[in-house]
Design an enzyme around this catalytic site. Structure first.
Site, short mmCIF file in Angstrom:
data_model
loop_
_atom_site.label_atom_id
_atom_site.label_comp_id
_atom_site.label_asym_id
_atom_site.label_seq_id
_atom_site.Cartn_x
_atom_site.Cartn_y
_atom_site.Cartn_z
N SER A 1 -9.82 1.73 2.72
CA SER A 1 -8.96 2.48 1.85
C SER A 1 -7.93 1.64 1.10
O SER A 1 -7.43 2.07 0.06
CB SER A 1 -8.23 3.54 2.66
OG SER A 1 -7.36 2.94 3.60
N SER B 1 -9.98 -0.51 6.98
CA SER B 1 -9.39 -0.44 5.63
C SER B 1 -8.68 -1.69 5.14
O SER B 1 -8.27 -1.73 3.98
CB SER B 1 -8.43 0.73 5.54
OG SER B 1 -9.17 1.90 5.36
N LYS C 1 0.85 -1.20 0.00
CA LYS C 1 0.00 0.00 0.00
C LYS C 1 0.88 1.24 0.00
O LYS C 1 1.89 1.29 0.73
CB LYS C 1 -0.89 -0.03 1.25
CG LYS C 1 -1.93 1.09 1.31
CD LYS C 1 -2.78 0.96 2.58
CE LYS C 1 -3.95 1.93 2.60
NZ LYS C 1 -4.77 1.81 3.81
#
Ligand code: GLN
Length: 488
Positions: free
Chosen positions: A154, A178, A79
């Site tokens: 997210s 997330s 990420k």
């Protein structure tokens, strides 16, 4: 090629260690897949092809020399919240879109020490603020099950990359859901460890008392292995826990389900759940019951305050954390007439709408006159929410809930309505407020508008009890027999 990309993480590491396949071939296969699919899925912001090949070659060398490590040659998507030395790290924000960190986050450094390969940096909501990946400066990532839908957020890019076979595993961060929500929306496994289990050092900070890094993969076993490779004490993060790391991927099948006490919080089984989602959760519960688990109805009475509490605490911390983006030291700078004007111009241009909304609500709830009414009150309620869990964990070993009230929603459907978007986090935020570990595992699929979409079940564990949490998740996985989409 499709066979290689379908390999799981543990399987890949074993085949590489035994020299049945090479790290270079596997990395090439992943890079080819990304090349073919990233335009439609938009899972990666940066593909680090050269670095990946270099790391894969080094892996193969180590294997030849008999020095293979835990995650040798396994390509991972990271990420874009984790600082990666010499590799662009944007947090999906315009304000950081030129930021190349001079250092590596502890968690990613741990993985590289175990032989893993950095494939690239995955897409996310800007600064991890969102539930759909739509707030990314680099455009939304798309759900491989149905590209008109969100992969969740997210950590949407990390989930989509694994669900689309671009990599066998990836990393996310989970501040309010997330990791678990995108795992549920994308039909994969994602775990948020106990707060303090993984170092936050070198991760772009969103809400420091809630943020936690965690793994994604297509099986519980692979998540367990990745978790083992990434976690551990770090003196550079003062909230990092000095606790031993267990061999989480071993002994996953050792759990005795007979007598296992599973808590079903009545506040999580409300009318708002899509009946098709609910049906899969009911099957998961019945499966455990059939194996002799004891189902206990429990109450977490402060659940209804979890979303409002989270949306006070998280923006307050975010407003403070994001004050560092001033155009002076790194990232975007737009010169103004004087210092204040430079700050204003830089921050106005650099942050997107949702991030600005968080900064404004955060500063509002922290400002004198409102601090007691909002921030302080939220901290007190947070304590009550935490206490709810302490109380029930006297009676149960693990808690079972849906991960989300619905399957993946359509891109564009909720982005203009922040409250509806925030409510999507209803089943995940309390875990963060309490600092507990939670995992989402696929429960089955549903049909919506002629599309097959995955649904997730969430298990919440006691603090630092990831070992059992993973065993429970594994037991569910075997009983659910979920059909992953195929790579073709
Ligand atoms: N959806 C939540 C938010 O927007 C959670 C995000 C996260 O866990 N990073 O804040």
């Amino acid at each position: 090629m499709s066979e290689l990309i379908e390999l799981g993480l543990k399987e890949s590491a074993e085949l590489i260690r035994n020299r049945d396949i090479s790290a270079v071939e596997l990395t090439e296969a992943c890079l080819e897949r990304i090349d073919a699919h990233n335009e439609s899925i938009n899972a990666f912001i940066t593909v680090a092809s050269d670095k990946a090949m270099e790391m894969a070659k080094a892996s193969d060398e180590r294997v030849k020399e008999g020095r293979a490590r835990l995650l040798e040659g396994v390509p991972l998507g990271i990420k874009d919240m984790f600082c990666t030395k010499d590799v662009l790290t944007t947090a999906a924000s315009h304000i950081l879109d030129n930021f190349v960190p001079p250092y590596e986050s502890t968690v990613t450094a741990n993985l590289w020490k175990q032989g893993a390969v950095l494939l690239g940096k995955t897409n996310l909501d800007e600064f991890a603020m969102g539930s759909s990946n739509e707030t990314s400066y680099f455009g939304t990532s798309r759900n491989p099950w149905d590209t008109t839908r969100t992969p969740g957020g997210s950590s949407g890019g990390s989930a989509a990359a694994v669900a689309d076979f671009m990599c066998p595993g990836s990393l996310g961060t989970d501040t309010g859901g997330s990791i678990r929500q995108p795992a549920a929306f994308s039909g994969i496994v994602g775990m948020k460890p106990t707060y303090g289990r993984c170092s936050r050092w070198g991760i772009v900070a969103f809400a420091s008392s809630l943020d936690q890094a965690g793994p994604f993969a297509r099986s519980v076993e692979d998540v367990a292995l990745l978790f083992r490779g990434m976690s551990g004490h770090d003196p550079l993060d003062s909230t990092s826990a000095d606790r031993p790391i267990e061999n989480y991927d071993a002994g996953l099948d050792d759990l005795n389900i007979k007598g296992l006490r599973i808590g079903l919080p009545k506040e999580y089984f409300t009318d708002g759940i899509d009946p098709q989602v609910k049906a899969h959760i009911d099957v998961a519960i019945k499966n455990f019951e059939a194996q002799g688990a004891e189902l206990v109805e429990i109450s977490l009475p402060h659940t209804k305050y979890a979303v409002p509490t989270y949306y006070i605490v998280a923006p307050a911390e975010a407003a403070s954390n994001l004050s560092r983006y001033d155009g002076m030291r790194f990232g975007l700078r737009i010169d103004g007439e004087n210092l204040a004007d430079t700050y204003t111009k830089t921050r106005s241009a650099g942050f997107g709408r949702e991030v600005k909304r968080r900064i404004m609500t955060g500063n509002y709830t922290l400002s004198s006159g409102y601090y007691d009414a909002y921030y302080l009150k939220a901290q007190k309620v947070r304590q009550l929410i935490r206490q709810d869990f302490v109380d029930v964990f006297d009676k149960v070993d693990v808690i079972l809930t849906p991960t989300t009230p619905t399957a993946a929603f359509k891109i564009g459907d909720r982005i203009d309505d922040p409250v509806t978007m925030y409510l999507n986090d209803i089943f995940t935020v309390a875990t963060n407020l309490a600092g507990l570990p939670g995992i989402s595992v696929p429960a089955g699929t549903i049909e919506e508008d002629g599309k097959t979409l995955p649904v997730g079940v969430q298990f919440i564990g006691k603090a630092f009890d990831e070992q059992r949490l993973l065993q429970v998740a594994r037991a569910h996985e075997k009983m659910a027999n979920f059909q992953m989409r195929n790579a073709a």
